[in-house]
Design a protein around this motif. Structure first.
Motif, PDB file in Angstrom:
ATOM      1  N   GLU A   1      73.689  67.366  -8.723  1.00 24.85           N
ATOM      2  CA  GLU A   1      74.503  68.144  -9.661  1.00 24.85           C
ATOM      3  C   GLU A   1      75.667  68.806  -8.915  1.00 24.85           C
ATOM      4  OE1 GLU A   1      75.930  71.341 -11.820  1.00 24.85           O
ATOM      5  OE2 GLU A   1      74.367  71.871 -10.393  1.00 24.85           O
ATOM      6  N   ARG A   2      76.860  68.757  -9.488  1.00 24.82           N
ATOM      7  CA  ARG A   2      78.074  69.203  -8.813  1.00 24.82           C
ATOM      8  C   ARG A   2      78.037  70.682  -8.407  1.00 24.82           C
ATOM      9  NH1 ARG A   2      84.440  68.436  -9.684  1.00 24.82           N
ATOM     10  NH2 ARG A   2      84.960  70.032  -8.184  1.00 24.82           N
ATOM     11  N   TYR A   3      77.612  71.573  -9.303  1.00 23.56           N
ATOM     12  CA  TYR A   3      77.600  73.001  -8.981  1.00 23.56           C
ATOM     13  C   TYR A   3      76.672  73.273  -7.794  1.00 23.56           C
ATOM     14  CZ  TYR A   3      78.157  77.985  -9.953  1.00 23.56           C
ATOM     15  OH  TYR A   3      78.481  79.315  -9.866  1.00 23.56           O
ATOM     16  N   SER A   4      75.547  72.589  -7.765  1.00 23.19           N
ATOM     17  CA  SER A   4      74.611  72.741  -6.645  1.00 23.19           C
ATOM     18  C   SER A   4      75.230  72.230  -5.346  1.00 23.19           C
ATOM     19  CB  SER A   4      73.307  72.002  -6.931  1.00 23.19           C
ATOM     20  OG  SER A   4      72.668  72.558  -8.050  1.00 23.19           O
ATOM     21  N   ARG A   5      75.920  71.099  -5.414  1.00 24.08           N
ATOM     22  CA  ARG A   5      76.614  70.569  -4.223  1.00 24.08           C
ATOM     23  C   ARG A   5      77.669  71.556  -3.736  1.00 24.08           C
ATOM     24  NH1 ARG A   5      76.889  65.834  -7.069  1.00 24.08           N
ATOM     25  NH2 ARG A   5      79.107  66.153  -7.493  1.00 24.08           N
TER      26      ARG A   5
END
Length: 164
Positions: A128-132
């Motif tokens: 997931e982008r926000y986690s990355r």
């Protein structure tokens, strides 16, 4: 003196950093700056926070500040900031530069600050982008702290290793 402790979750960072804060503060109580934003209504985190408060109540003066560290750090005092991981999460939407601006102001102050950061960059890259973005920001801010601090310690299983 600015000091940086990093390591995995439950590695012993807080106990090592707390001992260092008490050593540096001499005859004054140091400040424990808690950065967790307790608005998520997470019962397990509420219990953890209560334990932390109970554990440090005799040795530290507690301040809860999830976003703006500049507002609480003053010259001539000793601070333990626990933890920068939550500070990053709370300031994600404002960006890395915003966080560095705050920290630059703190580095200009004549005070002792001990920063704690969870080392979360050794695992799988999140889907997931926000986690990355969070993992990336954590790594970048960790590099920044390692460069700017006078001392840097890695903690694993309650063993600390001085890197700088």
């Amino acid at each position: 003196m600015k000091i940086f402790y990093f390591g995995g979750q439950k590695s012993g960072k807080t106990s090592k950093a707390s001992a260092k804060a008490l050593e540096l503060s001499k005859d004054k109580k140091p400040y424990y700056v808690a950065t967790y934003d307790n608005s998520y209504e997470d019962e397990a985190m509420s219990e953890r926070i209560s334990r932390h408060i109970e554990d440090r109540k005799d040795d530290f003066l507690s301040i809860e500040e999830p976003k703006d560290l500049v507002k609480v750090v003053r010259e001539g005092e000793t601070y333990l900031i626990d933890c920068m991981t939550m500070f990053i999460l709370n300031n994600m939407d404002d960006g890395l530069n915003h966080m560095k601006i705050q920290l630059n102001k703190i580095f200009e102050l004549d005070c002792n600050v001990i920063f704690i950061l969870n080392d979360i960059g050794n695992g799988v890259i999140p889907m997931e982008r926000y986690s990355r973005d969070f993992v990336d920001m954590s790594g970048l801010l960790g590099q920044y702290l390692a460069q700017k601090c006078d001392e840097v310690y890695e903690v694993k299983y309650s063993l600390e290793k001085r890197l700088k």
